[in-house]
Design a protein around this motif. Structure first.
Motif, PDB file in Angstrom:
ATOM      1  N   ILE A  42       0.842  -1.192   0.000  1.00  0.00           N
ATOM      2  CA  ILE A  42       0.000   0.000   0.000  1.00  0.00           C
ATOM      3  C   ILE A  42       0.878   1.243   0.000  1.00  0.00           C
ATOM      4  CG2 ILE A  42      -1.726   1.279   1.322  1.00  0.00           C
ATOM      5  CD1 ILE A  42      -2.823  -1.322   2.257  1.00  0.00           C
ATOM      6  N   ARG A  43       0.525   2.183  -0.823  1.00  0.00           N
ATOM      7  CA  ARG A  43       1.302   3.415  -0.925  1.00  0.00           C
ATOM      8  C   ARG A  43       1.167   4.239   0.344  1.00  0.00           C
ATOM      9  NH1 ARG A  43      -1.572   3.214  -5.542  1.00  0.00           N
ATOM     10  NH2 ARG A  43      -2.873   4.958  -4.841  1.00  0.00           N
ATOM     11  N   PRO A  44       2.195   5.023   0.718  1.00  0.00           N
ATOM     12  CA  PRO A  44       2.137   5.866   1.912  1.00  0.00           C
ATOM     13  C   PRO A  44       0.927   6.773   1.930  1.00  0.00           C
ATOM     14  CG  PRO A  44       4.388   5.784   1.086  1.00  0.00           C
ATOM     15  CD  PRO A  44       3.526   5.077   0.067  1.00  0.00           C
TER      16      PRO A  44
ATOM     17  N   VAL B 106       5.317   9.048  11.153  1.00  0.00           N
ATOM     18  CA  VAL B 106       6.489   8.260  11.520  1.00  0.00           C
ATOM     19  C   VAL B 106       6.775   7.267  10.394  1.00  0.00           C
ATOM     20  CG1 VAL B 106       6.175   8.476  14.002  1.00  0.00           C
ATOM     21  CG2 VAL B 106       5.055   6.602  12.783  1.00  0.00           C
ATOM     22  N   VAL B 107       8.026   6.863  10.306  1.00  0.00           N
ATOM     23  CA  VAL B 107       8.451   5.914   9.276  1.00  0.00           C
ATOM     24  C   VAL B 107       8.738   4.570   9.931  1.00  0.00           C
ATOM     25  CG1 VAL B 107      10.206   5.369   7.554  1.00  0.00           C
ATOM     26  CG2 VAL B 107       9.414   7.738   7.839  1.00  0.00           C
ATOM     27  N   ILE B 108       8.161   3.516   9.377  1.00  0.00           N
ATOM     28  CA  ILE B 108       8.411   2.155   9.850  1.00  0.00           C
ATOM     29  C   ILE B 108       9.305   1.463   8.822  1.00  0.00           C
ATOM     30  CG2 ILE B 108       7.393  -0.025  10.577  1.00  0.00           C
ATOM     31  CD1 ILE B 108       4.782   1.459  11.084  1.00  0.00           C
ATOM     32  N   THR B 109      10.470   1.006   9.263  1.00  0.00           N
ATOM     33  CA  THR B 109      11.446   0.364   8.363  1.00  0.00           C
ATOM     34  C   THR B 109      11.653  -1.083   8.782  1.00  0.00           C
ATOM     35  OG1 THR B 109      12.590   2.467   8.021  1.00  0.00           O
ATOM     36  CG2 THR B 109      13.802   0.453   7.482  1.00  0.00           C
TER      37      THR B 109
ATOM     38  N   LEU C 287      -2.845  -2.127   9.914  1.00  0.00           N
ATOM     39  CA  LEU C 287      -2.375  -1.616   8.633  1.00  0.00           C
ATOM     40  C   LEU C 287      -2.246  -2.788   7.662  1.00  0.00           C
ATOM     41  CD1 LEU C 287       0.470   0.822   9.786  1.00  0.00           C
ATOM     42  CD2 LEU C 287      -2.010   1.169   9.760  1.00  0.00           C
ATOM     43  N   ASP C 288      -3.095  -2.786   6.659  1.00  0.00           N
ATOM     44  CA  ASP C 288      -3.098  -3.856   5.667  1.00  0.00           C
ATOM     45  C   ASP C 288      -2.011  -3.557   4.635  1.00  0.00           C
ATOM     46  OD1 ASP C 288      -3.700  -6.029   4.152  1.00  0.00           O
ATOM     47  OD2 ASP C 288      -5.508  -5.160   3.250  1.00  0.00           O
ATOM     48  N   THR C 289      -0.777  -3.862   5.006  1.00  0.00           N
ATOM     49  CA  THR C 289       0.355  -3.497   4.169  1.00  0.00           C
ATOM     50  C   THR C 289       1.435  -4.565   4.239  1.00  0.00           C
ATOM     51  OG1 THR C 289       1.983  -1.753   3.743  1.00  0.00           O
ATOM     52  CG2 THR C 289       1.494  -2.230   6.041  1.00  0.00           C
ATOM     53  N   VAL C 290       2.316  -4.546   3.287  1.00  0.00           N
ATOM     54  CA  VAL C 290       3.463  -5.454   3.248  1.00  0.00           C
ATOM     55  C   VAL C 290       4.730  -4.613   3.254  1.00  0.00           C
ATOM     56  CG1 VAL C 290       4.728  -7.126   1.852  1.00  0.00           C
ATOM     57  CG2 VAL C 290       2.235  -7.287   2.034  1.00  0.00           C
ATOM     58  N   ILE C 291       5.673  -4.952   4.150  1.00  0.00           N
ATOM     59  CA  ILE C 291       6.947  -4.232   4.191  1.00  0.00           C
ATOM     60  C   ILE C 291       8.064  -5.236   3.915  1.00  0.00           C
ATOM     61  CG2 ILE C 291       8.403  -2.646   5.504  1.00  0.00           C
ATOM     62  CD1 ILE C 291       6.092  -2.071   7.349  1.00  0.00           C
ATOM     63  N   GLU C 292       8.662  -5.128   2.751  1.00  0.00           N
ATOM     64  CA  GLU C 292       9.736  -6.030   2.363  1.00  0.00           C
ATOM     65  C   GLU C 292      11.004  -5.697   3.151  1.00  0.00           C
ATOM     66  OE1 GLU C 292       9.350  -8.472   0.377  1.00  0.00           O
ATOM     67  OE2 GLU C 292       7.416  -7.997  -0.579  1.00  0.00           O
TER      68      GLU C 292
ATOM     69  N   SER D 143      10.495   0.717   3.616  1.00  0.00           N
ATOM     70  CA  SER D 143       9.879   1.543   4.649  1.00  0.00           C
ATOM     71  C   SER D 143       8.501   2.000   4.215  1.00  0.00           C
ATOM     72  CB  SER D 143      10.737   2.788   4.940  1.00  0.00           C
ATOM     73  OG  SER D 143      12.022   2.444   5.393  1.00  0.00           O
ATOM     74  N   ILE D 144       7.651   2.270   5.187  1.00  0.00           N
ATOM     75  CA  ILE D 144       6.372   2.908   4.928  1.00  0.00           C
ATOM     76  C   ILE D 144       6.230   4.078   5.900  1.00  0.00           C
ATOM     77  CG2 ILE D 144       5.274   0.768   4.161  1.00  0.00           C
ATOM     78  CD1 ILE D 144       3.756   0.819   6.889  1.00  0.00           C
ATOM     79  N   GLU D 145       5.340   4.994   5.576  1.00  0.00           N
ATOM     80  CA  GLU D 145       5.067   6.141   6.436  1.00  0.00           C
ATOM     81  C   GLU D 145       3.618   6.081   6.886  1.00  0.00           C
ATOM     82  OE1 GLU D 145       4.569  10.391   4.947  1.00  0.00           O
ATOM     83  OE2 GLU D 145       6.590  10.461   5.780  1.00  0.00           O
ATOM     84  N   THR D 146       3.379   6.377   8.144  1.00  0.00           N
ATOM     85  CA  THR D 146       2.006   6.377   8.643  1.00  0.00           C
ATOM     86  C   THR D 146       1.814   7.568   9.581  1.00  0.00           C
ATOM     87  OG1 THR D 146       0.283   5.001   9.675  1.00  0.00           O
ATOM     88  CG2 THR D 146       2.468   4.916  10.661  1.00  0.00           C
ATOM     89  N   PRO D 147       0.634   8.188   9.588  1.00  0.00           N
ATOM     90  CA  PRO D 147       0.414   9.402  10.378  1.00  0.00           C
ATOM     91  C   PRO D 147       0.139   9.106  11.849  1.00  0.00           C
ATOM     92  CG  PRO D 147      -1.572   8.866   9.187  1.00  0.00           C
ATOM     93  CD  PRO D 147      -0.541   7.863   8.737  1.00  0.00           C
ATOM     94  N   VAL D 148       0.459  10.060  12.684  1.00  0.00           N
ATOM     95  CA  VAL D 148       0.089  10.049  14.095  1.00  0.00           C
ATOM     96  C   VAL D 148      -0.586  11.390  14.368  1.00  0.00           C
ATOM     97  CG1 VAL D 148       0.900   9.997  16.472  1.00  0.00           C
ATOM     98  CG2 VAL D 148       1.962   8.509  14.763  1.00  0.00           C
TER      99      VAL D 148
END
Length: 419
Positions: free
Chosen positions: A5-7, A63-66, A111-116, A120-125
């Protein structure tokens, strides 16, 4: 096959809300993340930037999740927890909201996402500051492999302390009463929070407190367990210790809501030669440092006045003998005994007392045999960005008074001198 899923999509689907202000907030410091064993993801989250919002303002950052592991993270459970001066601006699809211990608001978002690996993905707080926001904290993040985070902090789960651009007005309330020389008299002191912010220090062990100076010519024989003897620059003994000249009192959970009054009742023995006497109460901190959030020092002090009639004046019908003239000049003794090592007099112990069990905004209560419902037989452990989890309460700042407290006192004293 699940698509990443795109940021921009994540920003709309994963929302986290919290509110309060930041002042000197220090994000949790995570150790450098090592790559996990083969075949396992290892998620690392960035830290939120500091801010100090006004009540009513919304904090909106990302925040960025790596993934620093060697396997794909397929789905992420992201959690946000907020202290009671913060809230979520609006509900977001995919998030479940609840209130946990100590009025902490929680959002658990899938979060319905895949992180290889290496991606990294970005998600809001997002969170907003409520009208009573002041000293707040926010927990945010996920588990190391994307699961629901456990308690405690690390590379994937952080804590941020915030101080809102607001204030809280502390008010000291004394007592004005009468007694006969040689008799006994109770006095009740209070610490009130006139708002607008609630009080629970999330950043240090210098908790809000009430300083009580016992009137000269009297001896404190029954003392609330929330009140410890005060030494040179901090608490110097266990709560409830009788016979001291000065005490510092604070709530066991370190929390004072807006409009709440905490009551601390002392039983005093009046000396045979005592005359009308006056003590003092002061709104301060456990290290006697004026809280920066209190912008109105005019009501920080009040008197404890005990009118003691002379032989020629009628007095109230209380037990005890009559006054014999003369006066005392601070300190107090009982039974004519000597002083304690602190240079303060030692009094007897009583059978009943009063302590502060909060009810309907006012802390009152009673104790028997010198024990009360509260306790301060511990040292104040500092809290901070990597401190106690919110559901354990910022209150979890009390442990045993002793060597650690002495070190903390010295630390606070040094900080006060340097400021």
């Amino acid at each position: 096959m699940r698509q990443r899923i795109r940021p921009s999509h994540l920003r709309n689907s994963a929302a986290f809300v919290a509110a309060a202000a930041i002042v000197g907030a220090v994000p949790a410091v995570a150790a450098p993340a090592a790559y996990a064993e083969e075949g396992e993801p290892s998620l690392v989250i960035s830290s939120l930037p500091r801010t100090s919002p006004k009540p009513g303002e919304v904090y909106d950052e990302s925040v960025v999740i790596t993934n620093k592991g060697t396997a794909t993270a397929d789905g992420v459970t992201f959690r946000i927890r907020l202290t009671r001066g913060l809230d979520f601006p609006e509900p977001v699809e995919g998030c479940t909201y609840s209130t946990v211990a100590d009025e902490v608001r929680q959002a658990l978002c899938e979060l319905d996402t895949v992180i290889e690996p290496g991606a990294s993905i970005e998600t809001p707080v997002r969170f907003k500051a409520l009208p009573k926001a002041l000293m707040e904290a926010v927990e945010y993040g996920t588990g190391p492999t994307g699961e629901t985070p456990a308690e405690g902090f690390g590379d994937s789960y952080h804590r941020l302390t915030l101080t809102a651009d607001s204030s809280a007005d502390l008010v000291a309330v004394g007592d004005d009463t009468e007694a006969l020389a040689g008799g006994k008299q109770s006095v009740t002191t209070q610490l009130r929070n006139a708002g607008p912010g609630w009080i629970q220090n999330q950043e240090s062990d210098d908790q809000t407190a009430l300083m009580v100076q016992i009137p000269p010519g009297t001896v404190a024989t029954e003392v609330p367990k929330e009140c410890a003897p005060f030494g040179i620059d901090g608490p110097s003994g266990p709560g409830g210790t009788p016979g001291k000249a000065k005490y510092v009192c604070w709530p066991a959970d370190h929390t004072i809501e807006v409009g709440e009054s905490l009551s601390f009742t002392f039983m005093l023995d009046i000396k045979d030669d005592a005359k009308t006497t006056t003590g003092e109460v002061k709104a301060t901190s456990v290290y006697d440092i004026h809280p920066a959030f209190d912008k109105n020092p005019a009501n920080d002090k009040a008197q404890i006045r005990i009118a003691i009639p002379t032989d020629n004046e009628p007095g109230p019908a209380t037990s005890g003998g009559s006054s014999t003239g003369g006066s005392t000049d601070g300190g107090s003794t009982t039974g004519g005994d000597g002083n304690d090592p602190d240079g303060q007099s030692t009094g007897g112990t009583g059978s009943t007392g009063s302590t502060g069990a909060t009810s309907a905004g006012t802390s009152t209560g009673t104790s028997t045999g010198g024990s009360t419902s509260g306790s301060i037989d511990g040292n104040l452990a500092s809290t901070g960005s990597d401190g106690t989890p919110l559901i354990a309460g910022a209150a979890a700042a009390a442990a045993a008074l002793g060597g650690v407290l002495v070190m903390a006192v010295r630390r606070r004293r040094a900080a006060a001198k340097s400021s």
